[in-house]
Design a protein around this motif. Structure first.
Motif, PDB file in Angstrom:
ATOM      1  N   GLU A 255       0.843  -1.187   0.000  1.00  0.00           N
ATOM      2  CA  GLU A 255       0.000   0.000   0.000  1.00  0.00           C
ATOM      3  C   GLU A 255       0.881   1.241   0.000  1.00  0.00           C
ATOM      4  N   GLY A 256       0.642   2.125  -0.995  1.00  0.00           N
ATOM      5  CA  GLY A 256       1.421   3.353  -1.046  1.00  0.00           C
ATOM      6  C   GLY A 256       1.202   4.194   0.195  1.00  0.00           C
ATOM      7  N   VAL A 257       2.262   4.900   0.641  1.00  0.00           N
ATOM      8  CA  VAL A 257       2.130   5.665   1.883  1.00  0.00           C
ATOM      9  C   VAL A 257       2.109   7.157   1.596  1.00  0.00           C
ATOM     10  N   SER A 258       2.128   7.517   0.338  1.00  0.00           N
ATOM     11  CA  SER A 258       2.120   8.936   0.036  1.00  0.00           C
ATOM     12  C   SER A 258       1.698   9.126  -1.409  1.00  0.00           C
ATOM     13  N   PHE A 259       1.137  10.300  -1.697  1.00  0.00           N
ATOM     14  CA  PHE A 259       0.735  10.623  -3.064  1.00  0.00           C
ATOM     15  C   PHE A 259       1.999  10.884  -3.876  1.00  0.00           C
TER      16      PHE A 259
ATOM     17  N   PRO B 259      -7.735  12.286  -4.896  1.00  0.00           N
ATOM     18  CA  PRO B 259      -6.774  11.358  -4.291  1.00  0.00           C
ATOM     19  C   PRO B 259      -7.141  11.048  -2.835  1.00  0.00           C
ATOM     20  N   ASP B 260      -6.539   9.988  -2.315  1.00  0.00           N
ATOM     21  CA  ASP B 260      -6.810   9.601  -0.937  1.00  0.00           C
ATOM     22  C   ASP B 260      -6.175  10.587   0.036  1.00  0.00           C
ATOM     23  N   VAL B 261      -6.686  10.555   1.245  1.00  0.00           N
ATOM     24  CA  VAL B 261      -6.196  11.451   2.288  1.00  0.00           C
ATOM     25  C   VAL B 261      -5.199  10.685   3.144  1.00  0.00           C
ATOM     26  N   PHE B 262      -4.056  11.297   3.398  1.00  0.00           N
ATOM     27  CA  PHE B 262      -3.059  10.657   4.255  1.00  0.00           C
ATOM     28  C   PHE B 262      -2.936  11.431   5.557  1.00  0.00           C
TER      29      PHE B 262
ATOM     30  N   ARG C 201      -4.060   5.829   5.800  1.00  0.00           N
ATOM     31  CA  ARG C 201      -4.526   6.271   4.494  1.00  0.00           C
ATOM     32  C   ARG C 201      -6.031   6.078   4.459  1.00  0.00           C
ATOM     33  N   ILE C 202      -6.741   7.138   4.138  1.00  0.00           N
ATOM     34  CA  ILE C 202      -8.202   7.053   4.135  1.00  0.00           C
ATOM     35  C   ILE C 202      -8.695   7.373   2.733  1.00  0.00           C
ATOM     36  N   PRO C 203      -9.401   6.459   2.095  1.00  0.00           N
ATOM     37  CA  PRO C 203      -9.906   6.743   0.740  1.00  0.00           C
ATOM     38  C   PRO C 203     -10.806   7.972   0.782  1.00  0.00           C
ATOM     39  N   SER C 204     -10.638   8.861  -0.201  1.00  0.00           N
ATOM     40  CA  SER C 204     -11.395  10.107  -0.143  1.00  0.00           C
ATOM     41  C   SER C 204     -12.893   9.846  -0.250  1.00  0.00           C
TER      42      SER C 204
ATOM     43  N   LYS D 234      -0.002   3.173  11.154  1.00  0.00           N
ATOM     44  CA  LYS D 234       0.940   2.056  11.040  1.00  0.00           C
ATOM     45  C   LYS D 234       2.227   2.531  10.395  1.00  0.00           C
ATOM     46  N   LEU D 235       3.244   1.702  10.485  1.00  0.00           N
ATOM     47  CA  LEU D 235       4.544   2.054   9.908  1.00  0.00           C
ATOM     48  C   LEU D 235       4.481   1.894   8.396  1.00  0.00           C
TER      49      LEU D 235
END
Length: 1965
Positions: free
Chosen positions: A485-489, A773-776, A790-793, A818-819
């Motif tokens: 899972e990506g951790v950033s845009f 995009p999703d919210v981090f 990570r929260i889906p928009s 999480k890490l």
């Protein structure tokens, strides 16, 4: 209608009655006042007083009974009034703005419901009563019963809080073991002349090749390849499997490609059983798409992940598989004729790219040149079906514009699921990925009737990956490649996909399939949607459980969406000049994804600056593991403005489906719990769930079709909407329909159907075109990013329509951080980094006025210092706080994770609530701790309004740790719970209090690691008067509740009992009303023995003892004095009494621990086992009325059986557990022999269940035999052939006959199943069609067509299955049973009374779902348990021969050592894993039992993966010391040690003692000699007598006339037997045997006895756990040594092949095509010769002489080929032994089908010979030759299937004409000649007697052919040639030429002399 009216007028009042689950009106009616206020405010405004009045609920009268009937959302228990409507009646969420989800507004009842109602009045009343009763009992109604573990957290009580995610670890991204096995069997119809084909098998980058077959278009390989991988699932399933056929490849040249076939691994994995079996792959030419099929390759492909077991399907008879079209290698539903298509992937542009270079160099450049460059050089790479395409590189640009398209040419539909689009950074050293996106073709297309081709966009896709700051070595680089899972845009990319089906006939088409890249035109800005300003608001209500490792630096939280809000590394300012804003539009340019810094900002929103992170704060200490941040009454807020294309509609539609799916999932979990816990009425709950589903679907259909004309709607949006509407509509109809079919007995299957719905919904809800995009959320400390969520928009997106709102929008959600990346895997990633209570809201900026609505009430907003009314708050200050006391009743946990090396844990639990935490005591050395402890949290302060908290308390987190003496406690699991809440004015009493104990599932990562039994209550502490006054002032704006003034303090709370247990100190026990009600049970334990104990700390276990403990009581076994000498216990049965809960579900586990008693009284724990559920061992007294063995526990075989009859039902699936009602009298079972006519037929044995009268064929009577003998004499030879000769039959005949039967049974089962499915489909279709009369015709006809298609394919199949009836009748052979799995799995592990408990020690592994548990097994305890409530009825103890010492375990055999002869038969192995480099193995068998080991090394079988061993081994053993038999297959190596291929282990002891009598299988017939000789030293009559004696059964009584009576059953059968000399003797054995074969019908003790059998056992290799390495077919016989010795072992040695000689005489050829042109005359002719061979290769080819210069295609040869060969009749294969190469050590044996190949060639002297045509005859089935050359044509080959075939092995001699064929350029078959041949088959002996010569040689020479004169060679006899040329062919030509010459000469002479004569004449000379 309602909505229209509301929208127009803004106000509407509705009254409607409510209805219950059966659509019956109930007496409650509801009046609703609906107000509508559109966003622009045109529909009238709210006034404060206009809210509904809610009746006062202080006395609990108005406990909203209709709760569960409303939205299904409030599983609460009543609500209390609050400010306005919010939070009081959950359905009317936004004060009437939402649309009522489950209110059926004025829905007219259809007549269908009415007539149903008439049918079931009784049920209805019952249900209503039930509901009332349930409600009174304080439970929810039957449709909402649930077990806490599933729903405690996930059930949403009100609407202020949303569900937390329970599982912590991302599942993908972790590598797993995979094995891909591919068998290339053969190829057919390859295009090309006389080729030497090789098949290349490629998986990903690994290539393997088959051997080369020479000169054939249909090579037979049968080669097996295995590829092993250790990669994450995503990577595995994207790998491409490619089969290509290459022509004439050798060491020097690569060969030419004939054709390829591609498919991705995921397609194979998604097949049933993860495999394709015996299917034909269609080859196509990638370089020429206009060409058709290039041939077929038949192969098996299987993909095995860890723990998958592959079932080998039965091999259908060969002829089925030769039907290529019916067995293509394609998934279901893909057409055979796939067309070529172009896939266009258009890459337009990207934005928001991160830096990909360090800025040092850039700064240097800037200093010198003065220009500022973007630090990234992006290009896009697209991968699809094994091909890659790249766009150009855009140098240094954060916002590159490509406008290029990548074109793939691929067959459609493609067998590759995903397109991989990756932005990469071009670099001199190596290119790295910036971000990856996968496009799943299944999501962007639809293959239905009204489907659409794949299409996408133009749409933006968002890419996520590692964090954005550039580092040289990015530790999370994998994330950018799309793993995990990506951790950033990272960036967003504008792409579109289109597919165009090619017309391959058109002339201007490009033929090759190479990837092309071409430019495309730019697309307009608005094509992707209108830019809108979005507003994201977040508020942090609580931050607890922050990991202490972070240190105590200040901590802040940052929220980002895209690059907005990202201060550290988000902004990559583009160096291009900032474009000026367009005049008049206050809108950011879309390519300027830059931070809105305040000086840029000139918005009307009063300088709305984004505040994206909270102020840093120092954390406080919660306990030794965690910190928390002191957000007490001040809650920090963040907000961000961002600009995105407005594509909310996509997200709204997804949200609607997600919500329907969530509700469905929750409901299905409930139903499963109800079934699992065996509560009443699961079918009602399921009906409720389906009802909700159909309502949800119809709501979707009404809501989804909005905003259709918005800007930026793509084709995919429109098509998806259509197909989703159709799907949802049909799903709703089906759900309605299935709801009507849910009955008590169909719940389980309907539940399966409903789960299919769930999968479909989840699939549909996933939107392939992204928008926002999703919210981090990142936790920052010291300016470093530490942990994220990570929260889906879409989950937090706001909509006016309630169903469309995201599930977490405007709600408080518990979020666990999480890490990032790989750090998040494994134990490190399981500790929570932080737990946030977070409120998020995302929506259009213009509709943001209610972004605070969902927050708990009672706060003031504190805005930023800059004055501005419109600014969102920076902090919220709560002035209302409630004080509670939390009581956590921690009763017990079970099946925890073993964290210590002893295999146990020292567990304690830590309970977190708000910012407090408490710990239970540590219980040492147990996996099932019973803490029985009450934890009290005093003064828990919660902010917000009391009523809201009541509906929606925060969640409680419980973590479990293992206490270690040194170091930190180790985490072993976590669970979540919601407390039951009592407000200060509610009474503490039923229905809600005291709360019930419930099970909560404990998770560790993604796997379940136990359960917690606990209850939690949250009690509000009453105020004193001063606080009340303050509260009144605070809440002046709404009705002041009547607060009862107590005397203040805690006196109103239910009292806490003091610590009762003086030993436990100040620990409070769980109070009485909550702990379970106990009753007295007795648990009896059977101690049998210990097995396979491993060393402990290098010391042997010598004197072990077993301790049994349950609920604090227990019993110890006797001490085993010397484990080596005898590992069994001396005392067999002991018991103890214990108090256990009445409710079986709450029974504590029972612990079995083995300790070793050392000197000086030391004990060492060897291993332990926890029996988690005792339900299997509860004894229930037998049911008197029941006559059937399968329904009650009885004294089986004298052994007590401890189940409710379930073990038998489980143990022999071959018997269904139907109850038979048998008449009490005698039942006669007739087993007499049948009339002789049917002897040749397949024996039909009726299932023992089907009828009391069962016919079983016995040996024929004398008269029959004699008749037969006479017949033989009369008829002579003809009869001979069909009658199987006893002497010819051997064990293998029996085995092959049995396998045939097994296949036929499987086939008939399949056919029956298919038929049943079809019936069900038709029913469903019919019912679905009923629903809508209007399109009935349409639907009906379509359905019919579809079913016709299905039927036709099924008929084909069933015809194949019925083929058995058309075959010649089978000879009667006695059969055995072939099990295609282990015998244990057929008979319930033989644990009918002796159970095996594995003992564990050592830490449990965390690798995927405890795959490593096998390594932890340190031994096995054998024994059993039986528990029952204490006063047991007297009947059992009164029975005769009851031994009180043995308790419930009567007449169990003694466990003294016993000597046994073990005879192991190993038949053959199949599909072994290759062990050598050449892809083969040299297997041999090793057998170990105890200390004895038998190695069969010298008889290894060279280079075989399917070796036939055919061996038996005898070993003597002593039980119990030697009881584990290991059969291994090793690979022989010339040098080095031999490798283990795989092994299988068999517990002989359980088999030996089992009542299924697995010592020696019982044959179906008794005979004293021959191949079916009786193996057991005990005759059937002795066995029967023994069984009757042990089972205390009356019998057996043999009566006259072939009858025998056992118990009250009478069996009949034959009474005579024939010995070796053919003499008849009287015998009772047949009778006894017929009883044994039907022993399961004997009442009380009957069970199926193990028949004579062969079992198939998987071979496993400890190095590759869980993946099968092949299978072994074998069986084991055991004979006690104190009985008479058994006879010699049966001979099962492999059949020797029979030697034959095939003599082929080539007489003549005709009509052979003429290939050569004559040098002189240009005439067509051919120099014909014929070549033939029989074995697979050409090394034994034979050629005729050459018939030169044939002008008509006729050739005369009279030439004989002689082919000797070895043939296995049973397998229809030729055996060849030959060395593989010069270097081979020994010969390899090959089995190939007997095919005779004849080819016709044209001989050339200087160049290579030309191949003209060939024919291949399968000697078992080939078409009969034509009588004359005229009748011989192509149809003999084309219609091979229809024509009658003959077998040379039956006919012996055949003569006729056969066609030669070849393929022309267009791949059409053409006739290239005919051959007249004679085939003559003789055995080796006959060949010796009458030898023949090769060619025309002696002996038995053939005469020379009479060839015309022309067939000579010109340069051998030139004169002859000239004579021929002169005389024959050119005679007239020569004469003509001579005449012409003479004429010319005359004319010449005339012209020459004419002038002279003229002159003479003229001058008169």
């Amino acid at each position: 209608m309602v909505l229209q009216k509301v929208a127009e007028e803004g106000h509407l009042e509705l009254t409607d009655t409510l209805i219950d689950d059966n659509n019956m009106s109930i007496k409650t009616s509801v009046t609703i006042d609906i107000r509508y206020q559109p966003m622009d405010g045109t529909g009238g405004m709210w006034s404060d007083g206009e809210f509904l009045d809610v009746p006062d609920d202080r006395d609990g009268l108005f406990a909203f009974e209709t709760d569960s009937l409303l939205s299904g959302q409030s599983h609460g228990s009543g609500t209390s009034p609050g400010r306005s409507l919010q939070g009081s009646i959950p359905t009317f969420r936004k004060a009437g703005r939402g649309v009522f989800s489950a209110m059926k507004l004025g829905k007219a009842k259809s007549s269908k419901d009415d007539h149903k109602r008439g049918d079931e009045p009784a049920i209805l009343e019952m249900e209503d009563l039930d509901k009332k009763a349930m409600r009174l009992a304080g439970m929810l109604e039957p449709d909402t019963i649930s077990l806490a573990s599933v729903t405690a957290v996930t059930t949403n009580v009100s609407n202020k809080r949303s569900k937390p995610d329970i599982k912590m670890e991302p599942s993908s991204g972790r590598p797993v073991d995979y094995q891909i096995s591919i068998t290339v069997i053969e190829a057919r119809q390859l295009i090309g002349l006389n080729m030497d084909p090789v098949v290349c098998v490629e998986v990903g980058d690994d290539k393997k090749y088959t051997s080369m077959k020479e000169s054939t278009n249909c090579p037979y390989y049968n080669e097996y390849f295995v590829f092993d991988f250790h990669v994450p699932p995503d990577v595995m399933f994207d790998k491409i499997i490619k089969l290509s056929v290459i022509h004439s490849k050798n060491l020097l040249r690569s060969g030419t490609l004939v054709g390829t076939f591609k498919m991705d691994v995921g397609t194979v994995y998604s097949q049933p059983e993860h495999q394709f079996y015996h299917k034909w792959a269609i080859l196509s030419d990638p370089d020429d798409i206009t060409a058709g099929c290039k041939g077929y390759v038949k192969c098996d492909i299987a993909v095995v992940g860890k723990g998958d077991n592959i079932k080998t399907p039965h091999k259908a008879n060969e002829t089925d598989e030769d039907d290529i079209e019916g067995n293509l290698l394609l998934p279901e539903g893909i057409p055979a004729e796939r067309q070529w298509a172009r896939f266009y992937v258009k890459i337009h542009r990207a934005e928001g790219l991160p830096k990909m270079n360090t800025s040092i160099m850039a700064n240097v450049k800037k200093a010198f040149i003065g220009e500022n460059r973007d630090l990234v050089d992006p290009y896009v790479q697209v991968q699809f079906s094994g091909q890659k395409g790249k766009t150009s590189v855009q140098k240094s640009s954060y916002e590159p514009i490509w406008n290029e398209q990548v074109i793939f040419t691929e067959l459609f539909p493609p067998l590759c699921k995903r397109i991989k689009v990756q932005i990469r950074d071009s670099d001199k050293v190596n290119d790295v990925a910036i971000g990856t996106h996968f496009i799943d073709l299944r999501k962007i297309s639809n293959d239905g009737d009204k489907g659409f081709l794949p299409t996408l966009g133009p749409a933006w896709v968002n890419m996520y990956g590692s964090t954005r700051q550039y580092t040289l070595m990015d530790e999370h680089q994998d994330l950018n490649d799309g793993l995990g899972e990506g951790v950033s845009f990272r960036a967003r990319l504008l792409i579109s996909v289109a597919v165009e089906i090619l017309d391959t006939t058109s002339p201007e088409i490009i033929c090759s399939t190479d990837v092309q890249v071409e430019p495309v035109s730019n697309i307009s800005e608005s094509a992707t949607g209108k830019m809108e300003e979005f507003f994201l608001f977040g508020s942090f209500l609580e931050a607890t459980m922050i990991d202490r490792k972070i240190g105590d630096k200040p901590i802040s939280f940052e929220i980002t969406i895209g690059n907005y809000g990202n201060h550290i590394d988000g902004v990559s300012k583009s160096s291009s000049v900032k474009k000026k804003k367009k005049e008049g539009e206050n809108q950011e340019e879309e390519n300027e994804l830059i931070q809105n810094s305040s000086e840029d900002e000139a918005d009307e929103d009063a300088d709305l600056t984004s505040v994206s992170s909270t102020p840093p704060m120092k954390p406080f200490i919660t306990d030794r593991n965690y910190f928390h941040l002191p957000y007490f009454e001040k809650k920090p807020c963040v907000y961000i403005k961002s600009w995105w294309q407005d594509q909310r509609r996509r997200l709204y539609n997804s949200n609607m489906m997600d919500k329907i799916a969530d509700k469905l999932e929750e409901g299905l979990n409930d139903v499963q719990e109800v079934i699992k816990t065996e509560k009443a009425f699961p079918e009602r709950r399921l009906r409720g769930v389906l009802e909700e589903l159909s309502i949800g679907c119809s709501r979707y259909v009404t809501l989804a079709n909005k905003d259709v004309n918005l800007a930026g709607r793509t084709k995919l949006d429109r098509e998806r909407l259509k197909s989703c509407m159709r799907e949802m509509d049909s799903m709703g109809q089906q759900a309605k329909q299935i709801r009507t079919q849910v009955k008590k007995n169909t719940v389980k299957e309907k539940l399966k159907l409903a789960q299919n719905f769930l999968q479909r919904l989840r699939f549909l809800a996933d939107e392939p075109q992204h928008s926002i995009p999703d919210v981090f959320i990142w936790m920052m400390s010291n300016n470093k990013r530490i942990a994220y969520a990570r929260i889906p928009s879409k989950d937090i997106l706001y909509s006016v329509v309630d169903e469309e709102t995201g599930k977490d929008c405007g709600k408080v959600k518990a979020v666990f951080l999480k890490l990032p990346g790989k750090k998040g895997f494994g134990p490190a990633g399981w500790t929570v980094q932080a737990k946030l209570e977070l409120y998020l809201w995302l929506g259009l900026n213009k509709s943001r006025k209610n972004f605070l609505h969902g927050l708990p009430n009672g706060f003031e907003e504190i805005r930023a210092t800059k004055m501005g009314h419109g600014l969102p708050p920076v902090t919220l200050v709560y002035d209302m706080k409630q004080v509670f006391q939390l009581r956590a009743h921690m009763y017990q946990a079970r099946s925890l994770f073993a964290a210590d090396s002893s295999g146990l844990s020292d567990p304690f639990a830590r309970v977190f609530f708000s910012s407090q935490s408490q710990v239970t005591e540590v219980l040492n050395e147990t996996l099932c701790p019973t803490w029985d402890q009450l934890l009290v949290f005093d003064d828990v302060e919660l902010f917000g309004e009391a009523t809201e908290l009541r509906d929606d308390p925060p969640i409680i987190v419980v973590e479990f740790y293992d206490q270690d003496t040194v170091g930190k406690a180790e985490f072993i699991g976590r669970t979540f719970a919601k407390p039951t809440i009592k407000m200060r004015d509610e009474p503490y009493g039923p229905p809600r209090f005291p709360p019930q104990l419930e099970y909560y599932q404990i998770y560790r990562g993604n796997s379940i690691a136990g359960e917690l039994l606990a209850a939690f209550e949250l009690l509000q502490i009453p105020f004193d008067a001063e606080e009340i006054r303050r509260a009144l002032i605070a809440v002046h704006d709404f009705a002041v509740p009547q607060i009862k003034v107590g005397q203040g303090g805690r006196a109103d709370l239910p009292p806490l009992e003091g610590p009762t247990d003086s030993e436990r100190g100040p620990i409070l026990p769980v109070p009485l009303g909550i702990r379970p009600v106990l009753s007295r049970y007795r648990i009896e334990v059977l101690f049998w023995g210990l097995r396979d104990l491993k060393r402990i700390n290098l010391a042997q276990v010598d004197r072990p003892r077993v301790d049994i403990e349950c609920a604090g009581r227990g019993v110890q076994s006797a001490l085993i004095q010397n484990y080596k000498k005898n590992p069994n216990f001396s005392t067999l049965v002991k018991w103890f009494e214990v108090d256990l809960p009445e409710n079986e579900l709450l029974h504590p586990p029972l612990n079995i621990r083995v300790v070793d008693c050392r000197a000086f009284g030391r004990y060492i724990l060897v291993g332990s086992h926890a029996v988690s559920t005792l339900r299997h061992y509860i004894y229930s007294p037998p049911d008197k009325s029941c006559n059937n063995w399968a329904t009650a526990a009885k004294l089986m075989n004298g052994y007590m059986v401890l189940t409710n009859g379930c073990s038998q039902a489980r143990s022999s699936p071959s018997l269904s557990s139907r109850t038979f009602s048998r008449p009490a009298g005698d039942v006669s079972v007739s087993l007499e022999a049948e009339p002789p006519i049917r002897k040749m037929d397949t024996v039909v044995k009726l299932d023992a269940m089907s009828d009391a009268v069962v016919k079983v064929d016995m040996n024929e009577d004398e008269s029959d035999k004699e008749k037969k003998k006479k017949k033989k004499k009369k008829k002579g030879g003809a009869e001979e052939e069909e009658e199987t000769d006893e002497r010819v039959l051997d064990w293998w005949s029996k085995y092959f006959a049995s396998i045939e039967t097994l296949k036929e049974n499987l086939r008939s089962q399949e056919a029956a199943q298919a038929e049943a499915e079809e019936r069900e489909d038709l029913e469903i279709a019919a019912e679905a069609a009923d629903i809508r009369p209007d399109d009935l015709h349409l639907k009906g006809s379509k359905m019919k067509e579809r079913f016709k298609e299905k039927k036709s394919s099924k008929q084909k199949r069933s015809q194949a299955a019925d083929g058995s009836e058309k075959r010649p009748p089978k000879a009667r052979v006695d059969e055995l049973v072939v099990y295609n799995r282990e015998l244990e799995s057929e008979y319930g592990n033989f644990e009918d009374w002796l159970h095996t408990f594995n003992l564990y020690r050592g830490k449990a592994g965390d690798d995927d779902e405890h795959a490593l548990d096998d390594d932890r097994i340190v031994g096995r305890f054998k024994g059993s348990l039986c528990m029952y409530k204490v006063p047991l009825s007297q009947e059992i103890t009164r029975e005769a021969g009851y031994d009180p010492n043995m308790g419930m375990f009567q007449s169990i055999p003694h466990n003294d050592p016993i000597h046994v002869l073990v005879r192991v038969y190993v038949v053959r192995a199949t599909d072994l894993h290759p062990a050598d480099i050449n892809g083969k193995a040299d297997p041999y068998v090793v057998i170990k039992l105890g200390k004895s080991e038998v190695k069969d090394k010298e008889n290894y079988i060279s280079k075989q993966l399917n070796p036939v061993f055919g061996k038996s081994f005898d070993i003597e053993a002593t039980f119990p010391m030697e009881s584990m038999l290991t059969v291994s297959v090793y690979d022989w190596d010339l040098v080095g040690t031999d490798d283990l291929i795989g092994e299988t282990k068999i517990d002989l002891e359980n088999r030996f003692y089992s009542k299924f009598r697995a010592t020696c299988g019982i044959a179906s017939n008794y005979s004293m000699h021959g191949y079916n000789i009786w193996r057991d030293p005990m005759k059937p009559s002795q066995i029967l007598a023994k069984l009757c004696k042990e089972g205390k059964i009356d019998g057996p009584h043999y009566g006259p006339g072939g009858k025998v009576k056992v118990a009250n059953r009478i069996f009949t059968g034959a009474t005579e037997i024939e010995d070796e000399n053919g003499l008849k003797k009287q015998t009772e054995e047949h009778l006894a045997l017929s009883v044994l074969n039907h022993w399961e019908e004997i009442p009380r003790v009957g069970c199926k006895l193990v028949p004579e059998h062969v079992e198939t056992r998987p071979l496993l290799n400890p190095d590759k756990p869980g993946i099968e390495q092949g299978r072994l077919e074998m069986w084991v016989d055991m004979f006690p040594m104190d009985m008479p010795a058994p006879g010699p072992a049966i001979d099962i040695s492999p059949r020797k092949p029979k030697r034959y000689e095939l003599r082929v005489i080539i007489w003549n050829t005709d009509e052979v095509i003429l290939e050569d042109d004559d040098y002189f005359t240009g005439e067509k002719s051919s120099d014909i010769f014929v070549r033939g061979w029989l074995k697979g290769q050409q090394e034994d080819k034979q050629d005729t002489d050459v018939h030169y210069h044939s002008l008509t295609g006729e050739g005369n040869f009279n030439w004989r080929f002689v082919f000797p060969f070895d043939y296995l009749v049973a397998e229809e294969k030729i055996i060849i032994s030959k060395k593989e190469s010069m270097f081979s050590w020994d010969e390899t044996e090959y089995k190939i089908p007997p095919r005779l190949t004849m080819q016709v060639w044209d001989a050339d002297h200087f160049s290579a010979d030309d191949f003209l045509g060939a024919i291949e005859l399968d000697l078992n089935r080939f078409p009969r030759g034509a009588k004359t050359a005229k009748q011989c044509n192509l149809d003999m080959i084309r219609n091979e299937q229809e024509l009658p075939t003959i077998s040379i092995f039956k006919q012996k001699r055949v003569k006729g004409w056969w066609p030669f064929v070849a393929r022309d350029e267009n791949d059409e078959m053409e006739l290239t000649g005919k051959v007249e041949a004679e085939l003559h088959l003789v055995t080796a002996e006959e060949a010796e007697k009458s030898p023949v010569g090769l060619g025309r040689n002696e002996p038995d020479p053939l005469e020379k052919p009479n060839r015309p004169d022309t067939t000579f060679l010109w340069f051998l006899s030139p004169l002859k040639a000239i004579r021929y040329l002169v005389c024959n062919r050119y005679k007239w030509l020569i004469i003509k030429i001579v005449l012409a010459l003479l004429l010319l000469i005359m004319i010449g002479l005339f012209l020459y002399s004419m002038p002279g004569y003229l002159v003479k004449k003229l001058l008169g000379a």
